[in-house]
Design a protein around this motif. Sequence first.
Motif, PDB file in Angstrom:
ATOM      1  N   THR A 268      -4.308  -8.697  50.376  1.00 41.21           N
ATOM      2  CA  THR A 268      -4.236  -9.345  49.071  1.00 41.21           C
ATOM      3  C   THR A 268      -2.785  -9.715  48.796  1.00 41.21           C
ATOM      4  OG1 THR A 268      -3.956  -7.243  47.941  1.00 41.21           O
ATOM      5  CG2 THR A 268      -6.216  -8.081  48.144  1.00 41.21           C
ATOM      6  N   ASP A 269      -2.583 -10.736  48.002  1.00 41.44           N
ATOM      7  CA  ASP A 269      -1.234 -11.216  47.727  1.00 41.44           C
ATOM      8  C   ASP A 269      -0.485 -10.224  46.841  1.00 41.44           C
ATOM      9  OD1 ASP A 269      -1.628 -13.473  49.198  1.00 41.44           O
ATOM     10  OD2 ASP A 269      -2.336 -14.662  47.508  1.00 41.44           O
ATOM     11  N   ILE A 270       0.358  -9.453  47.476  1.00 41.57           N
ATOM     12  CA  ILE A 270       1.219  -8.523  46.744  1.00 41.57           C
ATOM     13  C   ILE A 270       2.558  -9.216  46.591  1.00 41.57           C
ATOM     14  CG2 ILE A 270       2.345  -6.284  46.774  1.00 41.57           C
ATOM     15  CD1 ILE A 270       0.039  -5.313  48.566  1.00 41.57           C
ATOM     16  N   TYR A 271       2.900  -9.528  45.383  1.00 45.50           N
ATOM     17  CA  TYR A 271       4.121 -10.273  45.140  1.00 45.50           C
ATOM     18  C   TYR A 271       5.333  -9.355  45.196  1.00 45.50           C
ATOM     19  CZ  TYR A 271       1.614 -14.492  44.050  1.00 45.50           C
ATOM     20  OH  TYR A 271       0.841 -15.614  44.152  1.00 45.50           O
ATOM     21  N   HIS A 272       6.454  -9.943  45.568  1.00 41.70           N
ATOM     22  CA  HIS A 272       7.727  -9.237  45.656  1.00 41.70           C
ATOM     23  C   HIS A 272       8.514  -9.545  44.382  1.00 41.70           C
ATOM     24  CE1 HIS A 272      11.192  -7.476  47.712  1.00 41.70           C
ATOM     25  NE2 HIS A 272      11.893  -8.444  47.166  1.00 41.70           N
ATOM     26  N   THR A 273       9.028  -8.529  43.725  1.00 39.30           N
ATOM     27  CA  THR A 273       9.789  -8.735  42.502  1.00 39.30           C
ATOM     28  C   THR A 273      11.271  -8.855  42.811  1.00 39.30           C
ATOM     29  OG1 THR A 273       8.163  -7.506  41.213  1.00 39.30           O
ATOM     30  CG2 THR A 273      10.332  -7.796  40.223  1.00 39.30           C
ATOM     31  N   VAL A 274      11.864  -9.938  42.355  1.00 35.83           N
ATOM     32  CA  VAL A 274      13.292 -10.184  42.508  1.00 35.83           C
ATOM     33  C   VAL A 274      13.919 -10.057  41.130  1.00 35.83           C
ATOM     34  CG1 VAL A 274      15.020 -11.900  43.178  1.00 35.83           C
ATOM     35  CG2 VAL A 274      12.888 -11.725  44.444  1.00 35.83           C
ATOM     36  N   LYS A 275      15.060  -9.400  41.070  1.00 36.20           N
ATOM     37  CA  LYS A 275      15.742  -9.173  39.798  1.00 36.20           C
ATOM     38  C   LYS A 275      16.889 -10.159  39.633  1.00 36.20           C
ATOM     39  CE  LYS A 275      14.458  -4.342  39.571  1.00 36.20           C
ATOM     40  NZ  LYS A 275      13.441  -4.562  38.598  1.00 36.20           N
ATOM     41  N   VAL A 276      16.785 -10.996  38.622  1.00 34.68           N
ATOM     42  CA  VAL A 276      17.835 -11.960  38.301  1.00 34.68           C
ATOM     43  C   VAL A 276      18.677 -11.345  37.193  1.00 34.68           C
ATOM     44  CG1 VAL A 276      18.306 -14.280  37.431  1.00 34.68           C
ATOM     45  CG2 VAL A 276      16.375 -13.887  38.965  1.00 34.68           C
ATOM     46  N   ARG A 277      19.952 -11.175  37.461  1.00 33.47           N
ATOM     47  CA  ARG A 277      20.838 -10.494  36.522  1.00 33.47           C
ATOM     48  C   ARG A 277      21.950 -11.434  36.087  1.00 33.47           C
ATOM     49  NH1 ARG A 277      21.184  -5.269  34.840  1.00 33.47           N
ATOM     50  NH2 ARG A 277      23.251  -4.539  34.317  1.00 33.47           N
ATOM     51  N   ALA A 278      22.165 -11.486  34.774  1.00 30.03           N
ATOM     52  CA  ALA A 278      23.201 -12.349  34.211  1.00 30.03           C
ATOM     53  C   ALA A 278      23.555 -11.829  32.815  1.00 30.03           C
ATOM     54  CB  ALA A 278      22.705 -13.792  34.130  1.00 30.03           C
ATOM     55  N   PRO A 279      24.703 -12.240  32.294  1.00 30.64           N
ATOM     56  CA  PRO A 279      25.040 -11.876  30.917  1.00 30.64           C
ATOM     57  C   PRO A 279      23.998 -12.415  29.941  1.00 30.64           C
ATOM     58  CG  PRO A 279      26.982 -12.676  32.063  1.00 30.64           C
ATOM     59  CD  PRO A 279      25.799 -12.947  32.962  1.00 30.64           C
ATOM     60  N   ARG A 280      23.810 -11.702  28.849  1.00 33.88           N
ATOM     61  CA  ARG A 280      22.807 -12.042  27.842  1.00 33.88           C
ATOM     62  C   ARG A 280      22.932 -13.486  27.361  1.00 33.88           C
ATOM     63  NH1 ARG A 280      19.706  -9.150  24.338  1.00 33.88           N
ATOM     64  NH2 ARG A 280      20.655  -7.211  24.994  1.00 33.88           N
ATOM     65  N   ASP A 281      24.161 -13.978  27.186  1.00 30.54           N
ATOM     66  CA  ASP A 281      24.319 -15.325  26.645  1.00 30.54           C
ATOM     67  C   ASP A 281      23.798 -16.405  27.589  1.00 30.54           C
ATOM     68  OD1 ASP A 281      26.640 -14.534  28.168  1.00 30.54           O
ATOM     69  OD2 ASP A 281      27.708 -16.290  27.415  1.00 30.54           O
ATOM     70  N   TYR A 282      23.726 -16.131  28.892  1.00 26.73           N
ATOM     71  CA  TYR A 282      23.127 -17.085  29.827  1.00 26.73           C
ATOM     72  C   TYR A 282      21.621 -17.192  29.574  1.00 26.73           C
ATOM     73  CZ  TYR A 282      27.405 -17.508  32.547  1.00 26.73           C
ATOM     74  OH  TYR A 282      28.685 -17.776  32.949  1.00 26.73           O
ATOM     75  N   PHE A 283      20.998 -16.058  29.302  1.00 24.20           N
ATOM     76  CA  PHE A 283      19.563 -16.065  28.994  1.00 24.20           C
ATOM     77  C   PHE A 283      19.306 -16.736  27.646  1.00 24.20           C
ATOM     78  CE2 PHE A 283      19.695 -12.560  32.094  1.00 24.20           C
ATOM     79  CZ  PHE A 283      18.706 -12.995  32.962  1.00 24.20           C
ATOM     80  N   ASP A 284      20.214 -16.514  26.681  1.00 21.46           N
ATOM     81  CA  ASP A 284      20.080 -17.184  25.385  1.00 21.46           C
ATOM     82  C   ASP A 284      20.188 -18.695  25.548  1.00 21.46           C
ATOM     83  OD1 ASP A 284      19.849 -14.695  24.187  1.00 21.46           O
ATOM     84  OD2 ASP A 284      21.941 -14.626  23.504  1.00 21.46           O
ATOM     85  N   ARG A 285      21.112 -19.146  26.401  1.00 23.55           N
ATOM     86  CA  ARG A 285      21.283 -20.581  26.635  1.00 23.55           C
ATOM     87  C   ARG A 285      20.055 -21.165  27.323  1.00 23.55           C
ATOM     88  NH1 ARG A 285      21.111 -24.977  26.031  1.00 23.55           N
ATOM     89  NH2 ARG A 285      22.587 -26.617  26.498  1.00 23.55           N
ATOM     90  N   ALA A 286      19.476 -20.398  28.232  1.00 22.68           N
ATOM     91  CA  ALA A 286      18.249 -20.848  28.905  1.00 22.68           C
ATOM     92  C   ALA A 286      17.118 -21.012  27.894  1.00 22.68           C
ATOM     93  CB  ALA A 286      17.850 -19.862  29.996  1.00 22.68           C
ATOM     94  N   ASP A 287      16.987 -20.054  26.966  1.00 18.56           N
ATOM     95  CA  ASP A 287      15.959 -20.157  25.921  1.00 18.56           C
ATOM     96  C   ASP A 287      16.154 -21.417  25.085  1.00 18.56           C
ATOM     97  OD1 ASP A 287      14.475 -17.856  26.503  1.00 18.56           O
ATOM     98  OD2 ASP A 287      15.765 -16.579  25.261  1.00 18.56           O
ATOM     99  N   ALA A 288      17.401 -21.702  24.709  1.00 17.27           N
ATOM    100  CA  ALA A 288      17.687 -22.895  23.900  1.00 17.27           C
ATOM    101  C   ALA A 288      17.319 -24.162  24.674  1.00 17.27           C
ATOM    102  CB  ALA A 288      19.159 -22.921  23.502  1.00 17.27           C
ATOM    103  N   PHE A 289      17.641 -24.194  25.962  1.00 16.70           N
ATOM    104  CA  PHE A 289      17.310 -25.355  26.792  1.00 16.70           C
ATOM    105  C   PHE A 289      15.802 -25.543  26.881  1.00 16.70           C
ATOM    106  CE2 PHE A 289      16.360 -27.002  31.128  1.00 16.70           C
ATOM    107  CZ  PHE A 289      16.811 -28.305  30.934  1.00 16.70           C
ATOM    108  N   LEU A 290      15.071 -24.449  27.070  1.00 14.25           N
ATOM    109  CA  LEU A 290      13.617 -24.532  27.172  1.00 14.25           C
ATOM    110  C   LEU A 290      12.993 -24.970  25.849  1.00 14.25           C
ATOM    111  CD1 LEU A 290      13.054 -21.364  29.355  1.00 14.25           C
ATOM    112  CD2 LEU A 290      12.859 -23.751  30.090  1.00 14.25           C
ATOM    113  N   GLU A 291      13.570 -24.519  24.727  1.00 10.21           N
ATOM    114  CA  GLU A 291      13.095 -24.988  23.420  1.00 10.21           C
ATOM    115  C   GLU A 291      13.344 -26.484  23.261  1.00 10.21           C
ATOM    116  OE1 GLU A 291      14.970 -22.545  20.442  1.00 10.21           O
ATOM    117  OE2 GLU A 291      14.027 -20.726  21.226  1.00 10.21           O
ATOM    118  N   ASP A 292      14.479 -26.958  23.782  1.00  8.55           N
ATOM    119  CA  ASP A 292      14.771 -28.397  23.745  1.00  8.55           C
ATOM    120  C   ASP A 292      13.735 -29.185  24.548  1.00  8.55           C
ATOM    121  OD1 ASP A 292      17.009 -27.828  22.250  1.00  8.55           O
ATOM    122  OD2 ASP A 292      18.454 -28.183  23.869  1.00  8.55           O
TER     123      ASP A 292
END
Length: 195
Positions: A16-40
């Motif tokens: 069965t397809d057992i997915y591999h989890t990859v951890k993407v790590r960055a400062p919080r403000d990068y994730f905030d900027r990504a959220d704003a871009f996705l809202e745009d």
Amino acid sequence: MLTLKSWTGLFQKGTTDIYHTVKVRAPRDYFDRADAFLEDIVYTSQDELSGINKTFLVKLLFDNFMDHVRKGKDLYTYILQLRTKYGSVIANANPNERPPAGSVPGFQWGLSFQEGHSEGISFLTLNVRLHPAEVNRMRVFFDDMNWKHHHPLNMELNELLSLLFIEFITELRNGLSEQMKEEIIAAIVHKWEEQ
């Protein structure tokens, strides 16, 4: 025959397809900027785009990278440039601390935000699930790069995805041309519609 049937059943459970989890790590403000871009993107498209989130964005960046890998492009120099340019974002908890001259910083996971240090950078981790075939393809890619070049990359998938995400957000912050932004948004909406 019953024993053989139950024995082969063990292998079927493992297929069965057992997915591999990859951890993407960055400062919080990068994730905030990504959220704003996705809202745009949602605002611009004027559609209800449920499921467009940071995980979708990182997976899209990874898929784009994988496309170049599958086409046989030599991405060694690009990866070194990514690490040199953005490695300090994820390798140093102290933004004023620079790596020694001439060294390429390795990826370090000791970046937890400690209470009481209000001037410190808060890091977040995003879990992205990848198919085992994709993970295997990237292992082969890294092995090929290490075999082909004198200085091995010594890179893990966690670091690569983090660097791709940080590069993308940095480019957003630097300001994309209107045409480039429209092309990126159109590509993201198109990929979302394919799902």
